[in-house]
Write a protein that holds these residues in place. Structure first.
Motif, PDB file in Angstrom:
ATOM      1  N   THR A  94      30.638  45.348  23.466  1.00  0.00           N
ATOM      2  CA  THR A  94      30.621  44.608  22.206  1.00  0.00           C
ATOM      3  C   THR A  94      29.273  43.915  22.113  1.00  0.00           C
ATOM      4  O   THR A  94      28.813  43.296  23.069  1.00  0.00           O
ATOM      5  N   THR A  96      26.259  42.011  19.129  1.00  0.00           N
ATOM      6  CA  THR A  96      25.936  41.510  17.789  1.00  0.00           C
ATOM      7  C   THR A  96      24.498  41.893  17.477  1.00  0.00           C
ATOM      8  O   THR A  96      23.646  41.914  18.367  1.00  0.00           O
ATOM      9  N   GLU A  97      24.264  42.192  16.215  1.00  0.00           N
ATOM     10  CA  GLU A  97      22.914  42.502  15.785  1.00  0.00           C
ATOM     11  C   GLU A  97      22.156  41.194  15.611  1.00  0.00           C
ATOM     12  O   GLU A  97      22.706  40.189  15.180  1.00  0.00           O
ATOM     13  N   ASN A 101      25.694  37.852  13.009  1.00  0.00           N
ATOM     14  CA  ASN A 101      26.777  37.550  13.940  1.00  0.00           C
ATOM     15  C   ASN A 101      27.903  38.569  13.894  1.00  0.00           C
ATOM     16  O   ASN A 101      28.926  38.373  14.527  1.00  0.00           O
ATOM     17  N   ASP A 102      27.725  39.643  13.119  1.00  0.00           N
ATOM     18  CA  ASP A 102      28.775  40.657  13.051  1.00  0.00           C
ATOM     19  C   ASP A 102      28.856  41.400  14.375  1.00  0.00           C
ATOM     20  O   ASP A 102      27.868  41.969  14.844  1.00  0.00           O
ATOM     21  N   GLU A 103      30.050  41.391  14.967  1.00  0.00           N
ATOM     22  CA  GLU A 103      30.248  42.084  16.235  1.00  0.00           C
ATOM     23  C   GLU A 103      30.641  43.536  15.985  1.00  0.00           C
ATOM     24  O   GLU A 103      31.379  43.836  15.057  1.00  0.00           O
ATOM     25  N   GLU A 104      30.149  44.413  16.838  1.00  0.00           N
ATOM     26  CA  GLU A 104      30.536  45.817  16.832  1.00  0.00           C
ATOM     27  C   GLU A 104      30.911  46.178  18.256  1.00  0.00           C
ATOM     28  O   GLU A 104      30.285  45.707  19.207  1.00  0.00           O
ATOM     29  N   VAL A 152      19.885  44.041  19.413  1.00  0.00           N
ATOM     30  CA  VAL A 152      21.268  43.611  19.597  1.00  0.00           C
ATOM     31  C   VAL A 152      21.382  42.755  20.848  1.00  0.00           C
ATOM     32  O   VAL A 152      20.566  42.868  21.775  1.00  0.00           O
TER      33      VAL A 152
END
Length: 158
Positions: A94, A96-97, A101-104, A152
């Motif tokens: 996991t 974040t960019e 703060n959007d997690e992928e 990231v």
């Protein structure tokens, strides 16, 4: 002599391939043989579109069987060493960019079991190549197809 490509995969991916192969051999192959038999009964094969379609399907199935058998024969099962300190094949990462703060989250798997729609990316993909070996809190530059980079920050490894 050319060396044979190995196919790194998780145990889960290996089992999935075995089941897919079994399905092709025991269900799909007999179904298409039956379609060919039925199409032959229609008579003249030179203008028989059902026969042509069934033969094409048979060719596709046989090609898939060969491909999967080759992948299984040259599978390299990735063993889980239990360490969640660094990113490796079989781990879910996991990040974040930066900025943002959007997690992928993605599970890194061998190319044989990659499925982006299920969140599984190939170890051969640019993002996986950039992430493998990194640790939590590392900031990584990931190359993008347009030649730019995305930065990231790794926040979790499972």
């Amino acid at each position: 002599m050319e060396t044979q490509k190995e196919f790194p995969m998780t145990q889960e991916g290996y089992i999935k391939l075995e089941k897919e192969l079994e399905e092709l051999k025991t269900v799909k192959r007999p179904e298409v043989v039956e379609k060919i038999k039925v199409a032959r009964s229609f008579g003249d094969l030179s203008e028989n579109s059902e026969y042509d379609a069934a033969k094409d399907e048979q060719g596709f199935i046989e090609q898939e069987i060969q491909k999967i058998e080759n992948m299984i024969r040259h599978a390299q099962i990735i063993e889980d060493n239990g360490s969640k300190n660094d990113i490796q094949i079989g781990r879910t990462v996991t990040f974040t960019e930066i900025p943002g703060n959007d997690e992928e989250s993605y599970k890194i798997v061998g190319s044989a079991e990659a499925d982006p729609f299920e969140g599984k990316i190939s170890n051969e993909s640019p993002i996986a190549k950039a992430l493998i070996g990194k640790k939590i809190n590392d900031e990584v530059n990931v190359p993008l197809p347009n030649g730019n980079e995305m930065k990231v920050k790794i926040v979790k490894i499972d």
